[in-house]
Design a protein around this motif. Structure first.
Motif, PDB file in Angstrom:
ATOM      1  N   PRO A 132       0.819  -1.217   0.000  1.00  0.00           N
ATOM      2  CA  PRO A 132       0.000   0.000   0.000  1.00  0.00           C
ATOM      3  C   PRO A 132       0.852   1.268   0.000  1.00  0.00           C
ATOM      4  CG  PRO A 132      -0.832  -1.594   1.608  1.00  0.00           C
ATOM      5  CD  PRO A 132       0.493  -2.107   1.140  1.00  0.00           C
ATOM      6  N   THR A 133       0.453   2.222  -0.833  1.00  0.00           N
ATOM      7  CA  THR A 133       1.180   3.484  -0.956  1.00  0.00           C
ATOM      8  C   THR A 133       0.417   4.655  -0.347  1.00  0.00           C
ATOM      9  OG1 THR A 133       0.172   4.030  -3.091  1.00  0.00           O
ATOM     10  CG2 THR A 133       2.179   2.670  -3.122  1.00  0.00           C
ATOM     11  N   GLY A 134      -0.845   4.423   0.020  1.00  0.00           N
ATOM     12  CA  GLY A 134      -1.692   5.519   0.480  1.00  0.00           C
ATOM     13  C   GLY A 134      -2.557   6.087  -0.625  1.00  0.00           C
ATOM     14  N   ASP A 135      -2.242   5.757  -1.883  1.00  0.00           N
ATOM     15  CA  ASP A 135      -3.057   6.156  -3.034  1.00  0.00           C
ATOM     16  C   ASP A 135      -3.997   4.991  -3.341  1.00  0.00           C
ATOM     17  OD1 ASP A 135      -4.162   6.746  -5.515  1.00  0.00           O
ATOM     18  OD2 ASP A 135      -2.300   7.535  -6.360  1.00  0.00           O
ATOM     19  N   CYS A 136      -5.198   5.041  -2.791  1.00  0.00           N
ATOM     20  CA  CYS A 136      -6.120   3.898  -2.900  1.00  0.00           C
ATOM     21  C   CYS A 136      -6.415   3.540  -4.351  1.00  0.00           C
ATOM     22  CB  CYS A 136      -7.436   4.204  -2.180  1.00  0.00           C
ATOM     23  SG  CYS A 136      -7.266   4.404  -0.406  1.00  0.00           S
ATOM     24  N   ARG A 137      -6.631   4.553  -5.173  1.00  0.00           N
ATOM     25  CA  ARG A 137      -6.994   4.288  -6.563  1.00  0.00           C
ATOM     26  C   ARG A 137      -5.871   3.535  -7.287  1.00  0.00           C
ATOM     27  NH1 ARG A 137     -10.740   5.988 -10.107  1.00  0.00           N
ATOM     28  NH2 ARG A 137     -11.670   7.346  -8.535  1.00  0.00           N
ATOM     29  N   ALA A 138      -4.638   4.003  -7.136  1.00  0.00           N
ATOM     30  CA  ALA A 138      -3.516   3.338  -7.798  1.00  0.00           C
ATOM     31  C   ALA A 138      -3.284   1.949  -7.224  1.00  0.00           C
ATOM     32  CB  ALA A 138      -2.252   4.188  -7.662  1.00  0.00           C
ATOM     33  N   ASP A 139      -3.410   1.817  -5.909  1.00  0.00           N
ATOM     34  CA  ASP A 139      -3.199   0.513  -5.275  1.00  0.00           C
ATOM     35  C   ASP A 139      -4.247  -0.497  -5.732  1.00  0.00           C
ATOM     36  OD1 ASP A 139      -1.067   1.601  -3.933  1.00  0.00           O
ATOM     37  OD2 ASP A 139      -2.113   1.828  -2.019  1.00  0.00           O
ATOM     38  N   LEU A 140      -5.497  -0.064  -5.836  1.00  0.00           N
ATOM     39  CA  LEU A 140      -6.560  -0.968  -6.279  1.00  0.00           C
ATOM     40  C   LEU A 140      -6.397  -1.327  -7.757  1.00  0.00           C
ATOM     41  CD1 LEU A 140      -9.664   0.500  -4.421  1.00  0.00           C
ATOM     42  CD2 LEU A 140      -8.581  -1.725  -4.023  1.00  0.00           C
ATOM     43  N   ALA A 141      -5.923  -0.388  -8.555  1.00  0.00           N
ATOM     44  CA  ALA A 141      -5.685  -0.683  -9.970  1.00  0.00           C
ATOM     45  C   ALA A 141      -4.630  -1.776 -10.117  1.00  0.00           C
ATOM     46  CB  ALA A 141      -5.275   0.576 -10.719  1.00  0.00           C
ATOM     47  N   ARG A 142      -3.539  -1.664  -9.345  1.00  0.00           N
ATOM     48  CA  ARG A 142      -2.506  -2.707  -9.403  1.00  0.00           C
ATOM     49  C   ARG A 142      -3.073  -4.051  -8.948  1.00  0.00           C
ATOM     50  NH1 ARG A 142       0.822   1.454  -7.606  1.00  0.00           N
ATOM     51  NH2 ARG A 142       0.497   0.877  -5.433  1.00  0.00           N
ATOM     52  N   LEU A 143      -3.858  -4.030  -7.886  1.00  0.00           N
ATOM     53  CA  LEU A 143      -4.457  -5.267  -7.394  1.00  0.00           C
ATOM     54  C   LEU A 143      -5.396  -5.870  -8.431  1.00  0.00           C
ATOM     55  CD1 LEU A 143      -4.791  -7.203  -4.981  1.00  0.00           C
ATOM     56  CD2 LEU A 143      -6.643  -5.730  -4.162  1.00  0.00           C
ATOM     57  N   GLY A 144      -6.177  -5.011  -9.082  1.00  0.00           N
ATOM     58  CA  GLY A 144      -7.100  -5.503 -10.104  1.00  0.00           C
ATOM     59  C   GLY A 144      -6.392  -6.161 -11.267  1.00  0.00           C
ATOM     60  N   HIS A 145      -5.266  -5.586 -11.682  1.00  0.00           N
ATOM     61  CA  HIS A 145      -4.517  -6.178 -12.795  1.00  0.00           C
ATOM     62  C   HIS A 145      -3.912  -7.519 -12.386  1.00  0.00           C
ATOM     63  CE1 HIS A 145      -4.548  -3.319 -16.165  1.00  0.00           C
ATOM     64  NE2 HIS A 145      -4.792  -2.410 -15.238  1.00  0.00           N
ATOM     65  N   GLN A 146      -3.423  -7.616 -11.148  1.00  0.00           N
ATOM     66  CA  GLN A 146      -2.903  -8.915 -10.708  1.00  0.00           C
ATOM     67  C   GLN A 146      -4.017  -9.949 -10.659  1.00  0.00           C
ATOM     68  OE1 GLN A 146      -0.246  -9.971  -7.703  1.00  0.00           O
ATOM     69  NE2 GLN A 146       1.114  -8.213  -7.919  1.00  0.00           N
ATOM     70  N   GLN A 147      -5.193  -9.535 -10.186  1.00  0.00           N
ATOM     71  CA  GLN A 147      -6.287 -10.497 -10.098  1.00  0.00           C
ATOM     72  C   GLN A 147      -6.737 -10.955 -11.474  1.00  0.00           C
ATOM     73  OE1 GLN A 147     -10.790 -10.834  -8.225  1.00  0.00           O
ATOM     74  NE2 GLN A 147      -9.308  -9.508  -7.222  1.00  0.00           N
ATOM     75  N   LEU A 148      -6.809 -10.052 -12.442  1.00  0.00           N
ATOM     76  CA  LEU A 148      -7.181 -10.451 -13.795  1.00  0.00           C
ATOM     77  C   LEU A 148      -6.139 -11.406 -14.366  1.00  0.00           C
ATOM     78  CD1 LEU A 148      -9.132 -10.171 -16.172  1.00  0.00           C
ATOM     79  CD2 LEU A 148      -7.751  -8.235 -16.977  1.00  0.00           C
ATOM     80  N   GLY A 149      -4.863 -11.131 -14.116  1.00  0.00           N
ATOM     81  CA  GLY A 149      -3.821 -12.054 -14.573  1.00  0.00           C
ATOM     82  C   GLY A 149      -3.970 -13.428 -13.956  1.00  0.00           C
ATOM     83  N   LEU A 150      -4.338 -13.468 -12.696  1.00  0.00           N
ATOM     84  CA  LEU A 150      -4.566 -14.738 -11.998  1.00  0.00           C
ATOM     85  C   LEU A 150      -5.711 -15.503 -12.655  1.00  0.00           C
ATOM     86  CD1 LEU A 150      -3.280 -15.973  -9.380  1.00  0.00           C
ATOM     87  CD2 LEU A 150      -5.271 -15.090  -8.159  1.00  0.00           C
ATOM     88  N   CYS A 151      -6.786 -14.785 -12.985  1.00  0.00           N
ATOM     89  CA  CYS A 151      -7.940 -15.421 -13.624  1.00  0.00           C
ATOM     90  C   CYS A 151      -7.616 -15.891 -15.031  1.00  0.00           C
ATOM     91  CB  CYS A 151      -9.119 -14.441 -13.654  1.00  0.00           C
ATOM     92  SG  CYS A 151      -9.846 -14.080 -12.036  1.00  0.00           S
TER      93      CYS A 151
END
Length: 244
Positions: A102-121
């Protein structure tokens, strides 16, 4: 001499085994070292599902992959539902949290998490349906939950609202991944769908659909489309709840 044991009707019933696999000890500590483990069993099941789909996974197939007897696996995984839970948790273990700190920038952190999750799927095409249909509560799934809550802590939203946001976030990405799969598997269907909707828009019966088609432009790159949709979802889940 009469038996000191009470009649069977008076003996206390044996405690029922926990339903959740996570409440069952993997081994009791007695007897020889087990030949297999939940980790190895889950890995074999994941490999089968990746190659042939979730419907190909069975205790018999997993046992064959491990060179074990089918009945022996039930000592480790009592039923098929438990195997699915282990598979889900094994896949979720693949998140790279070092890259997701976490960097404190929720939007950027969630975007990175979303891309990892899509890659996982994308790596595990069977995973989206399992995430949607079964609660992820294994150790790795709980680590993911804890990470999501940490990332969204700066929003000031309560814990319940952030848990609801996580469900919305996960549901969107899993459904997007499923849509990608159906589009890839049904190119002819997709072509027919686009043609059908275009004719419907031109019919004059659906003016708002016609306007949307006229202003939407070409579909564009799938990853760009995902970014746009993910950004909308992140905006929605970060917004404070509407007062009632």
């Amino acid at each position: 001499m009469p038996s000191s044991k009470p009649p069977s009707s008076q003996r206390p019933a044996a405690p029922e085994a926990p339903e959740l696999i996570w409440l069952r000890p993997e081994r009791t500590g007695r007897g020889p070292k087990p030949a297999h483990s939940r980790t190895s069993i889950a890995a074999a099941a994941v490999e089968i599902a990746d190659a042939e789909g979730l419907e190909a996974v069975s205790m018999r197939r997993v046992a064959a992959a491990l060179g074990a007897g089918t009945m022996s696996l039930y000592n480790y995984v009592p039923k098929k539902e438990h195997l699915l839970d282990l598979m889900l948790d094994a896949a979720v273990a693949e998140y790279d949290y070092a890259a997701l700190a976490p960097t404190g920038d929720c939007r950027a952190d969630l975007a990175r998490l979303g891309h990892q999750q899509l890659g996982l799927c994308r790596r595990h095409p069977w995973l989206p349906a399992l995430v949607i249909s079964r609660p992820g509560i294994g150790p790795n799934a709980l680590r993911y939950t804890d990470h999501f809550l940490a990332v969204t802590a700066p929003t000031g939203l309560g814990g319940g609202a952030r848990m609801e946001a996580m469900a919305l976030f996960n549901g969107f990405i899993c459904q997007y991944a499923q849509y990608e799969q159906s589009a890839a598997a049904g190119a002819k269907w997709q072509t027919e769908l686009v043609g059908y909707l275009a004719r419907a828009a031109m019919s004059g019966e659906y003016p708002h659909l016609a306007q949307a088609f006229a202003t939407s432009g070409p579909p564009g790159d799938p990853d760009t489309a995902f970014d746009r949709a993910l950004d909308r979802v992140i905006t929605a889940i970060l917004a404070p709840p509407t007062p009632r």
